[in-house]
Motif scaffolding. Structure first.
Motif, PDB file in Angstrom:
ATOM      1  N   SER A 190       0.838  -1.200   0.000  1.00  0.00           N
ATOM      2  CA  SER A 190       0.000   0.000   0.000  1.00  0.00           C
ATOM      3  C   SER A 190       0.873   1.251   0.000  1.00  0.00           C
ATOM      4  O   SER A 190       2.026   1.215   0.436  1.00  0.00           O
ATOM      5  CB  SER A 190      -0.874   0.029   1.250  1.00  0.00           C
ATOM      6  OG  SER A 190      -1.681  -1.105   1.315  1.00  0.00           O
ATOM      7  N   ASN A 191       0.285   2.344  -0.422  1.00  0.00           N
ATOM      8  CA  ASN A 191       0.888   3.687  -0.309  1.00  0.00           C
ATOM      9  C   ASN A 191       1.988   3.985  -1.322  1.00  0.00           C
ATOM     10  O   ASN A 191       2.540   5.078  -1.309  1.00  0.00           O
ATOM     11  CB  ASN A 191       1.454   3.955   1.092  1.00  0.00           C
ATOM     12  CG  ASN A 191       0.409   3.827   2.175  1.00  0.00           C
ATOM     13  OD1 ASN A 191      -0.792   3.920   1.896  1.00  0.00           O
ATOM     14  ND2 ASN A 191       0.835   3.611   3.393  1.00  0.00           N
ATOM     15  N   PHE A 192       2.341   3.014  -2.168  1.00  0.00           N
ATOM     16  CA  PHE A 192       3.364   3.267  -3.181  1.00  0.00           C
ATOM     17  C   PHE A 192       2.740   3.179  -4.578  1.00  0.00           C
ATOM     18  O   PHE A 192       1.842   2.380  -4.807  1.00  0.00           O
ATOM     19  CB  PHE A 192       4.487   2.230  -3.097  1.00  0.00           C
ATOM     20  CG  PHE A 192       5.344   2.369  -1.870  1.00  0.00           C
ATOM     21  CD1 PHE A 192       6.385   3.290  -1.831  1.00  0.00           C
ATOM     22  CD2 PHE A 192       5.102   1.591  -0.747  1.00  0.00           C
ATOM     23  CE1 PHE A 192       7.173   3.419  -0.701  1.00  0.00           C
ATOM     24  CE2 PHE A 192       5.888   1.715   0.392  1.00  0.00           C
ATOM     25  CZ  PHE A 192       6.923   2.633   0.408  1.00  0.00           C
ATOM     26  N   PRO A 193       3.247   3.986  -5.533  1.00  0.00           N
ATOM     27  CA  PRO A 193       2.780   3.849  -6.914  1.00  0.00           C
ATOM     28  C   PRO A 193       3.199   2.482  -7.470  1.00  0.00           C
ATOM     29  O   PRO A 193       4.294   2.003  -7.158  1.00  0.00           O
ATOM     30  CB  PRO A 193       3.499   4.973  -7.666  1.00  0.00           C
ATOM     31  CG  PRO A 193       4.250   5.759  -6.661  1.00  0.00           C
ATOM     32  CD  PRO A 193       4.284   5.012  -5.379  1.00  0.00           C
ATOM     33  N   ALA A 239       4.136   0.990   4.091  1.00  0.00           N
ATOM     34  CA  ALA A 239       2.853   0.470   3.614  1.00  0.00           C
ATOM     35  C   ALA A 239       1.819   0.450   4.735  1.00  0.00           C
ATOM     36  O   ALA A 239       0.617   0.551   4.493  1.00  0.00           O
ATOM     37  CB  ALA A 239       3.044  -0.936   3.050  1.00  0.00           C
ATOM     38  N   GLY A 257       0.329   7.395   3.829  1.00  0.00           N
ATOM     39  CA  GLY A 257      -0.689   7.162   2.806  1.00  0.00           C
ATOM     40  C   GLY A 257      -1.404   8.427   2.379  1.00  0.00           C
ATOM     41  O   GLY A 257      -1.835   8.544   1.231  1.00  0.00           O
TER      42      GLY A 257
END
Lengths: 248, 119, 132
Positions: free
Chosen positions: A95-98, A157, A163
């Motif tokens: 999560s939270n990353f391109p 993440a 986020g």
């Protein structure tokens, strides 16, 4: 599906075709001693060679195989399927990353943040490099916990602050800043605290604490950040009250 | 200038104050008498007004109100930022409004704490 | 964050804090802190009414004790207690100032704080509210 099978729901993203990431299901043979990474490798070797994911050491030290397994950031090499298997194993990119492709995320931003806290020993004068910089066991113990970080980014993440504020310096970079600030050989503490005592530094942290829950190496970045808030406050007050005093 | 270290210090101090002192105070003032959990009514005008003459009691309520305001407004700021109230101007707006409530609320508590005692 | 156009940007979902129990407990903890500030204002108003005299003060107290307000207070009080308990946990988990050579396990610090809390509460009963 045979009794000895397990379903992997894997998130796919194909950059060349655009569109939103979608789930793809794979049914693979189940073994009680398999980890999630074994399942992904089985899929790549036997079913779908286009599935893309990072991995290297298979022993929880390289920090490259992180993914969200059933919604929780984990090292796929250290997560047994038997422990997370509830009908199906869902594997998504952190999560939270391109997302670059499938389970591979873009962490250039993390590397820039890491570099911003100078995660290496800084000295004003290296002096005589033929002699040793002696450290006693208790000197090492002071920073041992934070030094165990493997840059796997599970903490990023897990962090809801990161986020919503991608500019937040984040858990691992902060923990590593503390690691070098606690090193008796280092002289860069003041510059690191100056970096962290900013709007995008440790003050964004609201102590959710999930970073420390997901950390596979027990680095405890949440506690490290609270310590840094305290140290940054001390530094700030000292500079306000005694503007003439030198650093450290 | 970055004010966050100062407000974070007050937030932390307020955290200790609210955690240690709020539950017992709220229980005695708000729940003890209506639920018949206490032999007397600590919040009754004569009782509370009587205790209010003591400087220690006045100091206690000043610390309690000031601490809780600095603690709670700081948390509210970050909850609102998390809910999407973001950006430099939004944050400056929250800082002014919420810290204003905390500062003026504390000054108000200080006023009532020293009124009739020091002047 | 600069991104190449072929990357898929991440967006956090609004209900992120419902994703697991720990996130939910965190949100309740933060709400508990905000509720404390609300009670700070209620207490401030109590002092205002006390200053205004017996009838004003009693009217305010009666308002606090009408059933809807009273039951709302019970719910909010639970959040205040949760805020206190989580604060003691956080002290254990962070420990920016260490009083011992090795950091204590957080549950030990939590236990010490709860005992201290009970002691302080007893002291408040006697010193501030004149005992039972």
């Amino acid at each position: 599906m045979a009794a000895s099978d397990v379903v992997f729901r894997v998130k796919r993203y194909r950059p060349e075709s655009g569109g939103r990431p979608t789930f793809q299901e794979y049914t693979i043979p189940y073994r009680s001693d398999m980890v999630v990474l074994d399942g992904l490798n089985y899929i790549k070797d036997h079913i779908d060679p286009t599935l893309t994911f990072r991995w290297s050491c298979r022993m929880g030290i390289c920090g490259s195989c992180g993914a969200d397994v059933n919604g929780q950031p984990r090292l796929t090499c250290g997560t047994y399927v038997r422990d997370v298997h509830k009908g199906a194993v869902t594997v998504e990119p952190l999560s939270n990353f391109p997302i670059l492709k499938d389970l591979v995320v873009d962490f250039d931003d993390f590397l820039r943040k890491l570099a911003s806290v100078t995660p290496y020993i800084v000295r004003k004068d290296w002096g005589d490099l033929t002699k040793e910089y002696v450290q006693y066991p208790e000197d090492v113990e002071a920073y041992r916990q934070q030094s165990l970080c493997i840059n796997c980014m599970l903490c990023y993440a897990a962090c809801p602050v990161f986020g919503s504020s991608p500019e937040f310096v984040g858990p691992a970079a902060s923990a590593l800043a503390l690691r070098y600030n606690r090193d008796t050989r280092d002289e860069g503490a003041d510059a690191r605290l100056a970096r962290l005592n900013t709007r995008t530094g440790v003050w964004e942290c609201t102590f959710v604490g999930e970073c420390s829950v997901v950390c596979p190496k027990d680095v405890d970045p949440a506690a490290a950040i609270q310590t840094l808030k305290f140290l940054a406050t001390m530094r700030h007050m000292r500079r306000l009250l005694m503007p003439g005093s030198s650093s450290r | 200038m970055l004010l966050e270290p100062i407000f974070w210090s007050l937030f932390s101090l307020g955290g200790f104050i609210t955690a240690f002192l709020f539950p017992v105070t709220l229980f005695l003032l708000f729940f003890a008498a209506p639920f018949h959990l206490w032999p007397t009514d600590p919040a009754a005008y004569s009782t509370f007004g009587g205790h209010w003459k003591e400087p220690l009691v006045r100091l206690f309520f000043f610390v309690l109100i000031g601490g809780s305001l600095f603690h709670g407004t700081h948390r509210l700021k970050f909850m609102l930022m998390d809910a999407g109230f973001k950006g430099r101007s939004a944050e400056a707006f929250l800082d002014v409004i919420l810290n204003g409530v905390a500062i003026f609320g504390s000054l108000g508590a200080l006023f009532y704490a020293v009124r009739g005692w020091l002047f | 964050m600069p991104m190449t156009s072929r990357e898929y940007a991440w967006k956090r979902r609004p209900g992120w804090w419902l994703r697991n129990r720990r996130y939910l407990m965190f949100q309740l903890r933060e709400a508990g802190g905000v509720i404390c500030a609300l009670y700070g204002l209620v207490l401030l108003n109590m002092l205002v009414q006390l200053r205004a005299g017996e009838s004003a003060y009693t009217a305010f107290l009666d308002l606090l004790r009408t059933p809807p307000v009273l039951y709302l207070n019970v719910v909010l009080f639970a959040l205040v207690v949760w805020h206190a308990l989580t604060w003691f946990m956080l002290i254990g988990k962070a420990q920016p100032i260490q009083f011992t050579r090795q950091p204590l396990p957080w549950k030990v610090v939590f236990g010490i704080n709860v005992l201290l809390w009970l002691g302080v509460s007893g002291a408040v009963v006697y010193l501030i509210f004149g005992g039972i």
